[in-house]
Structures are given as C-alpha cells and as structure tokens.
Design a protein around this motif. Structure first.
Motif, short mmCIF file in Angstrom:
data_model
loop_
_atom_site.label_atom_id
_atom_site.label_comp_id
_atom_site.label_asym_id
_atom_site.label_seq_id
_atom_site.Cartn_x
_atom_site.Cartn_y
_atom_site.Cartn_z
N VAL A 53 -22.29 -22.95 29.97
CA VAL A 53 -23.24 -21.84 29.89
C VAL A 53 -24.06 -21.96 28.62
N GLY A 54 -25.23 -21.34 28.63
CA GLY A 54 -26.11 -21.35 27.48
C GLY A 54 -27.51 -20.97 27.90
N PRO A 55 -28.43 -20.85 26.93
CA PRO A 55 -29.80 -20.43 27.25
C PRO A 55 -30.54 -21.50 28.04
N SER A 56 -31.64 -21.10 28.67
CA SER A 56 -32.46 -22.05 29.41
C SER A 56 -32.95 -23.17 28.49
N GLU A 218 -19.89 -15.31 36.69
CA GLU A 218 -19.60 -16.43 37.59
C GLU A 218 -18.74 -17.47 36.89
N ALA A 219 -19.11 -17.79 35.65
CA ALA A 219 -18.37 -18.79 34.89
C ALA A 219 -16.93 -18.37 34.67
N VAL A 220 -16.72 -17.12 34.27
CA VAL A 220 -15.36 -16.65 33.99
C VAL A 220 -14.56 -16.51 35.29
N PHE A 221 -15.21 -16.10 36.37
CA PHE A 221 -14.51 -15.94 37.65
C PHE A 221 -14.01 -17.29 38.16
N LEU A 222 -14.81 -18.34 38.00
CA LEU A 222 -14.51 -19.61 38.66
C LEU A 222 -13.77 -20.62 37.79
N ALA A 223 -14.02 -20.63 36.49
CA ALA A 223 -13.61 -21.77 35.67
C ALA A 223 -12.24 -21.62 35.03
N ASP A 224 -11.63 -22.78 34.74
CA ASP A 224 -10.45 -22.83 33.87
C ASP A 224 -10.87 -22.76 32.41
N THR A 225 -12.02 -23.38 32.12
CA THR A 225 -12.51 -23.47 30.75
C THR A 225 -14.03 -23.28 30.76
N VAL A 226 -14.53 -22.50 29.80
CA VAL A 226 -15.97 -22.28 29.67
C VAL A 226 -16.44 -22.87 28.35
N TYR A 227 -17.52 -23.66 28.42
CA TYR A 227 -18.14 -24.23 27.23
C TYR A 227 -19.48 -23.54 27.00
N VAL A 228 -19.71 -23.09 25.77
CA VAL A 228 -20.97 -22.46 25.38
C VAL A 228 -21.80 -23.50 24.64
N GLU A 251 -12.46 -7.77 42.40
CA GLU A 251 -12.09 -6.56 41.66
C GLU A 251 -11.75 -6.86 40.21
N MET A 252 -11.27 -8.08 39.95
CA MET A 252 -10.94 -8.46 38.57
C MET A 252 -12.14 -8.40 37.65
N THR A 253 -13.34 -8.60 38.20
CA THR A 253 -14.54 -8.66 37.36
C THR A 253 -14.86 -7.33 36.70
N PHE A 254 -14.21 -6.25 37.15
CA PHE A 254 -14.44 -4.92 36.57
C PHE A 254 -13.36 -4.53 35.57
N GLU A 255 -12.32 -5.36 35.44
CA GLU A 255 -11.23 -5.04 34.51
C GLU A 255 -11.69 -5.27 33.07
N SER A 256 -11.12 -4.50 32.16
CA SER A 256 -11.63 -4.47 30.78
C SER A 256 -11.52 -5.83 30.10
N ASP A 257 -10.41 -6.57 30.31
CA ASP A 257 -10.28 -7.85 29.62
C ASP A 257 -11.28 -8.88 30.14
N PHE A 258 -11.58 -8.81 31.45
CA PHE A 258 -12.60 -9.70 32.03
C PHE A 258 -13.96 -9.37 31.44
N VAL A 259 -14.30 -8.08 31.41
CA VAL A 259 -15.60 -7.65 30.87
C VAL A 259 -15.72 -8.02 29.40
N ASP A 260 -14.62 -7.85 28.65
CA ASP A 260 -14.65 -8.19 27.22
C ASP A 260 -14.90 -9.68 27.00
N LEU A 265 -18.61 -14.07 25.32
CA LEU A 265 -19.39 -15.28 25.57
C LEU A 265 -20.88 -15.01 25.39
N ARG A 266 -21.34 -13.85 25.86
CA ARG A 266 -22.74 -13.51 25.68
C ARG A 266 -23.11 -13.42 24.20
N GLU A 267 -22.23 -12.84 23.40
CA GLU A 267 -22.50 -12.74 21.96
C GLU A 267 -22.58 -14.11 21.32
N SER A 268 -21.76 -15.05 21.79
CA SER A 268 -21.80 -16.42 21.26
C SER A 268 -23.14 -17.07 21.51
N ILE A 269 -23.71 -16.79 22.69
CA ILE A 269 -25.03 -17.35 23.04
C ILE A 269 -26.11 -16.65 22.23
#
Length: 272
Positions: A53-56, A218-228, A251-260, A265-269
């Motif tokens: 993941v990362g900016p365009s 999408e990245a967090v839902f699908l991946a074992d590891t995310v690279y920024v 349903e997991m995508t609405f849980e607090s730890d998933f959202v956090d 990751l967004r803050e890192s970008i």
C-alpha cells in the motif's frame, strides 16, 4: 477445503519464495530516468499473502514488474523460487484492475487461455482439454459463475468479469499470484464481496500472493503482511503482520482493533 479454526493464529507459511534485495528500479535513461523504487528489501514466504500500500505513483505496480521479470532492476537482485529473475517468469498468474477478458471468447474460453499459451500445458492442450475444462468449470463454480461458462464478457457484470479474471489467473495453478488493484474499478459492495471470494480461492489454491491496492481495509482483510511504501521513489517504510485468523469475515472490518490497524497504516502513509 482446509480452513483455520476461528480463534487459531494465521497458518505459518513456508520458506522464503520471493526475495527482493536492495532493489532499485528506474524508467528511461539509466542515469537520468525516473527512479520509481529505491533500495527495497523484502522476503515473502512460500504461501504468504502480502499487500503493498502507499500513495499513487509510489512504485507499487513497479514492484510487480520486478517480481514478474517484466522490468529489470537498476540495482539489486530479485529471486523467485531460489532463481534470479532476469526474464519474464512463467510460474505466475496476474490479474489487473480491468479484467482484460477477450470479447470474442466465452467465459470458459477466457479462463482456459493461459493453458493454451503457458508451457507445459500448451503442448498438451488438445490431449488434456477435457481435464482442463473440468478444472475451469470447478474454479468458475467456486466463484458462483456456474452456468455462465458460455456467456461473453459483454454479457457479464463488472464483478462477474473480475471473478472470471481471477479464475483465469489461477487456472494453471501458479505458484505466484500477482494482483494489481484487481477490484479498484468496482463499486464498494461488489469489491467487498470479492474480498471473501478471493480469500476462499487462496485458501483453496495456496499460491504466494502479492496484492497492490490503495484500499487499506482490503489490505488488512486479505493479507498476512502489509508493506507501506513511501512516495516516489518508493521505499519500504513499514512492515505490519496482520494477526487475524482465516477465514476472515466482513463483520471483522467493523471491530475496533481492525479499524485501529487501518488508521495506523493510513497515518504511516500520510506522515510521508
């Protein structure tokens, strides 16, 4: 089909299958061309699913070109399956943002296409056509496209075309699956539905996967590891292991730890 217990940790992948060692990639002149990737180093285990993941314009898609052998590195080394990548490799399946289905071929014929051109399947295509068709139909059934084998791309919705494209990418049982924004052109509801379909296909087929995406959920839902990755020239800023067992649910995508994790990751970008 083997799946994880709901509370079990993600399955451990095997030894490193993809190795990228201090790699830089430049487009154009070797000294003054555009530097797309700089000093990237990462290892992907056999059977691991990673997301980038990362900016365009940060070099995410360029990373796929390096791994597939479609573009040579300016510096560094890329290895897949222990072999140095110095030409296009034939053990990968690729799916893009647009399905790129051939309009004059039916769904079944589009899915079979890699077996007609990739060795050793191509040499035996006529002899083994019934076997290959059976596998294609099995894959299409797995993505709820049974009954659409004889339809043409213009008779399918965008989501159905992307499902067929995923089947085409997997038909020759590739060890490596490269996904370049495969759901980026779809509406949110269709895209999220396809997350689960892709997850199920990967649990079933067990390829090593590199997903390039702008969609952090999408990245967090699908991946074992995310690279920024940083803005161009792309440098790897962060490696984040995703702690959730499979199969994962919407349903997991609405849980607090998933959202956090998504916000982190967004803050890192955004910091870069």
């Amino acid at each position: 089909m083997e799946v994880s217990e709901p509370n079990a940790p993600p399955p451990k992948a095997g030894a490193n299958f993809v190795q990228i060692e201090d790699v830089s990639l430049r487009y154009g002149d070797s000294s003054s061309g555009t530097l797309a990737i700089e000093g990237a180093t990462l290892s992907i285990a056999d059977g691991e699913f990673i997301a980038v993941v990362g900016p365009s314009g940060c070099g995410k898609s360029s990373l796929l070109k390096l791994v597939s052998g479609l573009h040579p590195p300016a510096e560094g080394v890329v290895r897949v399956g222990g072999k140095m990548v110095d030409r296009p490799i034939d053990i990968c399946g690729i799916a893009f943002q647009n399905s790129t289905l051939l309009p004059w071929r039916t769904t079944l014929e589009n899915v079979l296409l890699p077996l007609e051109i990739v060795q050793p399947y191509a040499s035996n295509f006529r002899k083994n056509k019934a076997e290959y068709e059976a596998r294609a139909r099995e894959l299409l059934a797995a993505v709820s496209l049974a009954g659409f084998e004889d339809r043409y791309p213009w008779e399918l919705s965008g989501g159905m075309q992307q499902r067929a494209s995923l089947c085409r990418a997997l038909i020759h049982k590739p060890k490596l699956l490269l996904l370049d924004e495969p759901f980026g052109a779809l509406d949110a509801f269709t895209r999220e539905d396809l997350w689960t379909i892709l997850q199920d296909l990967c649990i079933r087929e067990r390829p090593t996967v590199i997903l390039v995406t702008h969609e952090l959920r999408e990245a967090v839902f699908l991946a074992d590891t995310v690279y920024v990755v940083s803005p161009r020239p792309g440098k790897i800023l962060r490696r984040e292991e995703v702690p959730y067992a499979r199969p994962r649910t919407y349903e997991m995508t609405f849980e607090s730890d998933f959202v956090d994790l998504v916000h982190s990751l967004r803050e890192s970008i955004q910091r870069n």
